[in-house]
Design a protein around this motif. Structure first.
Motif, PDB file in Angstrom:
ATOM      1  N   UNK A   7      71.647  56.223  36.070  1.00 33.24           N
ATOM      2  CA  UNK A   7      71.131  56.502  35.022  1.00 33.24           C
ATOM      3  C   UNK A   7      72.068  56.497  33.844  1.00 33.24           C
ATOM      4  N   UNK A   8      73.396  56.835  34.195  1.00 32.11           N
ATOM      5  CA  UNK A   8      74.328  56.426  33.180  1.00 32.11           C
ATOM      6  C   UNK A   8      75.073  54.939  32.943  1.00 32.11           C
ATOM      7  N   UNK A   9      74.851  53.963  34.024  1.00 35.63           N
ATOM      8  CA  UNK A   9      75.189  52.746  34.036  1.00 35.63           C
ATOM      9  C   UNK A   9      74.168  51.913  33.450  1.00 35.63           C
ATOM     10  N   UNK A  10      72.890  51.928  33.949  1.00 30.13           N
ATOM     11  CA  UNK A  10      71.914  51.004  33.496  1.00 30.13           C
ATOM     12  C   UNK A  10      71.216  51.274  32.095  1.00 30.13           C
ATOM     13  N   UNK A  11      71.524  52.232  31.652  1.00 27.39           N
ATOM     14  CA  UNK A  11      70.650  52.408  30.150  1.00 27.39           C
ATOM     15  C   UNK A  11      70.955  51.114  29.278  1.00 27.39           C
ATOM     16  N   UNK A  12      69.687  50.972  28.720  1.00 28.82           N
ATOM     17  CA  UNK A  12      69.500  49.927  28.045  1.00 28.82           C
ATOM     18  C   UNK A  12      69.655  50.101  26.563  1.00 28.82           C
ATOM     19  N   UNK A  13      69.203  49.139  25.530  1.00 28.13           N
ATOM     20  CA  UNK A  13      69.130  49.297  24.259  1.00 28.13           C
ATOM     21  C   UNK A  13      67.820  50.280  23.952  1.00 28.13           C
ATOM     22  N   UNK A  14      66.796  50.321  24.801  1.00 29.14           N
ATOM     23  CA  UNK A  14      65.688  51.247  24.363  1.00 29.14           C
ATOM     24  C   UNK A  14      66.293  52.740  24.706  1.00 29.14           C
ATOM     25  N   UNK A  15      66.968  53.125  25.702  1.00 27.41           N
ATOM     26  CA  UNK A  15      67.295  54.571  25.941  1.00 27.41           C
ATOM     27  C   UNK A  15      68.418  54.904  25.104  1.00 27.41           C
ATOM     28  N   UNK A  16      67.913  55.880  23.985  1.00 27.11           N
ATOM     29  CA  UNK A  16      69.011  56.244  23.149  1.00 27.11           C
ATOM     30  C   UNK A  16      69.535  57.446  23.833  1.00 27.11           C
TER      31      UNK A  16
END
Length: 341
Positions: free
Chosen positions: A26-35
């Motif tokens: 969850x901390x590594x793969x956050x993309x631009x959509x997950x603020x």
């Protein structure tokens, strides 16, 4: 003496979440959509398109899966995690959209082994990655205690400035096309529910069983269909006939499937049908959970990669009011119903 396996009851909620979170990356793969991801009361998700596509689905033990099947197969946490990702990502795909974020609610009995929960997180992560949802990440969720296992996943997606493909746009003269598979998951379910042991199955039969436990929806096909001018589309979760009838009803048309194309779809199911004495065409028409895409395209348009023509769209008439036909003959819609079956 064998070591007693650690169960959910042996850990606090925080302790169990500490086992799950690293596996979801969850901390590594956050993309631009997950603020903003886990840690607060809610996640914060960006919607640069101005519109959000959202879908939610639930799997409940002994309703949507069994931990122990008749043929001896034991459902793993990885299976349930993978399937949770697959079926929800497929719904976003069917709109011609791209999945961006996922939230997960997991209810578990206290006696559930911690290893099963860890496997679930691994399966969810693997499903997202290996099915090709590269822009999607897990933004958060909920963990609860209950008498049976239950998983609810909600997925958000973006249209990237394009229009959603609905069920209601099919027009007479359109080509009916399929991406992915149909019938394989149903054949796999029949094998799971049979007395033919897992060990006795050959490679082809085991692959069909895997299609039920870990379906592989064609996630690249949805956006490709949208770009190719698909007039209508849906995810085949309850069977080609039943879901086809839903598309036909929404568009006020008839879907006329080609008999020869249906037979070609049935051919890969023969390893299971011959073993069990079943009709493979019944699985093709009535079996769900492959999560392929059924779409319609203008006849003049070239079908996008991954789609195969399986019929045509026809207008309703004063004598023919059914939504589904096979070679011009009315067909039984059948399929899966959560409350009737």
């Amino acid at each position: 003496m064998p070591e007693t396996p650690l169960t959910a009851a042996d850990l606090s909620e925080a302790g169990l979440l500490a086992r799950i979170f690293p596996r979801l990356e969850m901390g590594e793969r956050h993309n631009a959509a997950t603020l903003l991801g886990p840690g607060d009361d809610a996640a914060v998700i960006a919607a640069p398109d101005g519109r959000t596509v959202i879908s939610i689905d639930t799997q409940v033990e002994d309703q949507d899966f069994r931990l122990h099947w008749n043929n001896g197969y034991r459902t793993t946490g990885f299976d349930v995690g993978w399937k949770s990702a697959a079926q929800n990502l497929s719904d976003i795909n069917a709109m011609g959209a791209t999945a961006t974020s996922m939230v997960v609610s997991l209810t578990i009995p206290p006696a559930t082994p911690v290893s099963w929960v860890e496997d679930f997180a691994d399966g969810l992560t693997a499903g997202i990655r290996e099915l090709g949802a590269a822009e999607c990440s897990v933004a958060g969720g909920d963990l609860g205690r209950g008498r049976e296992l239950a998983v609810t996943v909600a997925v958000l997606g973006t249209l990237n400035g394009k229009n959603a493909v609905l069920r209601s746009g099919a027009r007479p003269g359109d080509t009916v096309a399929l991406a992915g598979t149909v019938g394989r998951a149903a054949a796999g379910l029949a094998l799971l529910e049979s007395k033919r042991t897992v060990e006795s199955l050959n490679t082809e039969q085991r692959a069909l069983m895997d299609s039920q436990c870990r379906p592989v929806p064609p996630l690249a096909a949805g956006p490709l269909a949208q770009a190719a001018g698909a007039t209508a589309m849906l995810d085949i979760s309850d069977g080609l006939a039943r879901d086809g009838a839903r598309l036909a009803a929404a568009s006020n048309v008839i879907l006329n499937f080609a008999e020869e194309e249906l037979k070609l779809l049935a051919a890969p199911l023969l390893p299971a049908s011959e073993l069990l004495g079943a009709d493979p065409l019944a699985w093709v028409l009535g079996g769900g959970e492959d999560h392929g895409l059924l779409a319609t395209f203008p006849a003049a348009n070239q079908l996008p990669y991954g789609f195969t023509a399986i019929g045509s769209v026809e207008a309703l008439s004063s004598t023919v009011r059914t939504g589904i036909m096979i070679a011009g003959r009315p067909a039984n819609t059948g399929g899966w119903d959560h409350f009737a079956d």
